[in-house]
Enzyme design. Sequence first.
Site, PDB file in Angstrom:
ATOM      1  N   HIS A  87      -3.882  -3.348 -13.280  1.00 18.95           N
ATOM      2  CA  HIS A  87      -3.174  -3.669 -12.361  1.00 18.95           C
ATOM      3  C   HIS A  87      -1.368  -4.290 -13.126  1.00 18.95           C
ATOM      4  O   HIS A  87      -0.079  -3.647 -12.282  1.00 18.95           O
ATOM      5  CB  HIS A  87      -3.168  -4.513 -11.102  1.00 18.95           C
ATOM      6  CG  HIS A  87      -4.272  -3.833 -10.193  1.00 18.95           C
ATOM      7  ND1 HIS A  87      -4.650  -2.370 -10.434  1.00 18.95           N
ATOM      8  CD2 HIS A  87      -5.561  -4.274  -9.723  1.00 18.95           C
ATOM      9  CE1 HIS A  87      -5.534  -2.396  -9.066  1.00 18.95           C
ATOM     10  NE2 HIS A  87      -6.277  -3.754  -8.579  1.00 18.95           N
ATOM     11  N   GLU A 144      -1.219  -4.538  -7.930  1.00 24.44           N
ATOM     12  CA  GLU A 144      -0.130  -4.110  -8.534  1.00 24.44           C
ATOM     13  C   GLU A 144       1.644  -3.793  -7.517  1.00 24.44           C
ATOM     14  O   GLU A 144       2.346  -3.590  -8.620  1.00 24.44           O
ATOM     15  CB  GLU A 144      -1.136  -2.058  -8.437  1.00 24.44           C
ATOM     16  CG  GLU A 144      -0.401  -1.611  -9.344  1.00 24.44           C
ATOM     17  CD  GLU A 144       0.868  -0.075  -9.156  1.00 24.44           C
ATOM     18  OE1 GLU A 144      -0.743   0.349  -8.839  1.00 24.44           O
ATOM     19  OE2 GLU A 144       0.692   1.179  -8.303  1.00 24.44           O
ATOM     20  N   SER A 187     -13.623   2.364 -10.315  1.00 25.27           N
ATOM     21  CA  SER A 187     -13.640   0.997 -10.845  1.00 25.27           C
ATOM     22  C   SER A 187     -15.662   0.350 -11.069  1.00 25.27           C
ATOM     23  O   SER A 187     -16.180  -0.026 -10.922  1.00 25.27           O
ATOM     24  CB  SER A 187     -13.215  -0.123 -10.298  1.00 25.27           C
ATOM     25  OG  SER A 187     -13.657   0.075  -8.600  1.00 25.27           O
ATOM     26  N   CYS A 223     -11.428   5.190 -14.670  1.00 23.96           N
ATOM     27  CA  CYS A 223     -10.342   5.707 -14.910  1.00 23.96           C
ATOM     28  C   CYS A 223      -9.848   5.575 -16.383  1.00 23.96           C
ATOM     29  O   CYS A 223     -10.786   4.454 -16.900  1.00 23.96           O
ATOM     30  CB  CYS A 223      -9.524   5.539 -14.008  1.00 23.96           C
ATOM     31  SG  CYS A 223      -8.480   3.734 -14.098  1.00 23.96           S
ATOM     32  N   ASN A 262     -10.523   1.926  -3.352  1.00 21.79           N
ATOM     33  CA  ASN A 262     -10.229   3.859  -4.245  1.00 21.79           C
ATOM     34  C   ASN A 262     -12.021   4.106  -3.877  1.00 21.79           C
ATOM     35  O   ASN A 262     -12.200   5.491  -3.614  1.00 21.79           O
ATOM     36  CB  ASN A 262      -9.604   3.914  -5.886  1.00 21.79           C
ATOM     37  CG  ASN A 262     -10.893   3.451  -6.377  1.00 21.79           C
ATOM     38  OD1 ASN A 262     -11.591   4.211  -6.438  1.00 21.79           O
ATOM     39  ND2 ASN A 262     -10.750   2.629  -7.483  1.00 21.79           N
TER      40      ASN A 262
HETATM   41  S1  SF4 Z   1      -5.741   1.769 -13.663  1.00 24.75           S
HETATM   42 FE1  SF4 Z   1      -4.629   3.071 -11.864  1.00 24.75          FE
HETATM   43  S2  SF4 Z   1      -2.708   3.371 -12.755  1.00 24.75           S
HETATM   44 FE2  SF4 Z   1      -4.306   3.662 -14.692  1.00 24.75          FE
HETATM   45  S3  SF4 Z   1      -5.188   5.219 -14.763  1.00 24.75           S
HETATM   46 FE3  SF4 Z   1      -6.709   4.238 -13.604  1.00 24.75          FE
HETATM   47  S4  SF4 Z   1      -6.197   4.468 -11.168  1.00 24.75           S
HETATM   48 FE4  SF4 Z   1      -4.398   5.480 -12.198  1.00 24.75          FE
END
Ligand code: SF4
Length: 283
Positions: A72, A124, A263, A12, A221
């Site tokens: 986090h 987090e 991840s 992400c 996740n």
């Molecule tokens: S680190 Fe967490 S909050 Fe940030 S973009 Fe990735 S999933 Fe979303």
Amino acid sequence: MRVELAEVYGFCPGVRRAVAMVEAHLRERGPLATLGAIVHNAQVVEELSRRGARVVEDLAAVWEGAVAITAHGAGPEVFEEIQRRGLLLVDTTCPIVRRAQEAARALAEAGFCVLIYGEEAHPEVRGLLAWTRGRGLATLDPADVPPALGERLALISQTTKGREEFWRFVAAVVERRSPELQEVRALDTTCPETGRRYLAVRELAQRAEALVVVGSRTSANTRKLAEVARATGRPTFHIERAEELQPEWFREVRRVGVTAGASTPDALVREVVARLEQMGGAP
Ligand code: SF4
């Protein structure tokens, strides 16, 4: 056999940014410690450690040099301690997590009890709780919420929880409200990235006859993504490395879909795609 990637998969933006910041530090300034794994993927952590990023679980293990906070985030006491000890800070807190921390802090300072929809032990959530400076609590179960939490109650979410689940939680908590409660504020602090991966895998399942989910088995996740994939009814294989793929899984498959948790690095996904392409499957 055709191999198709989900429209959204893998790192992400928050994790991508954190890894890039640590890599830039290693390149330009040398070794550093990371407070927890920078990403929940053993291969990425190994590779970064080979280049000088040492994972520590506690600040007490860092005596000098630089220390990175993961995507986090962390509580204010961690930032204070880093400053007090004169360590160089590499703050990779994801901006979406930072927004949730800011909300937790502001709501607590405004006199709200801050209820976090999340796993209490998750790094987090521990950080979010710390930003409430003792005015917060976290749970996933409305039944665990004490009946009396004062007159003002605010609800926020761990960023990786689903929006719908969060609003269901809010509704359940409000339903069980105590008579003294006068004001409720709910702030949707969930991250859209997680939901985008779920939508993309459901969409992929409409075309693919089997699904491969790539990512660490210890990553919450990625496990959830595999669950979503399985729920589509397509045979789903959750693997960590390309070598785990078995040709017999795909003997009857003409089109296989591939996705990866937030991840999972791109290089790993590319290896999986390449190996699947070498496998025959059905014509
Ligand atoms: S680190 Fe967490 S909050 Fe940030 S973009 Fe990735 S999933 Fe979303």
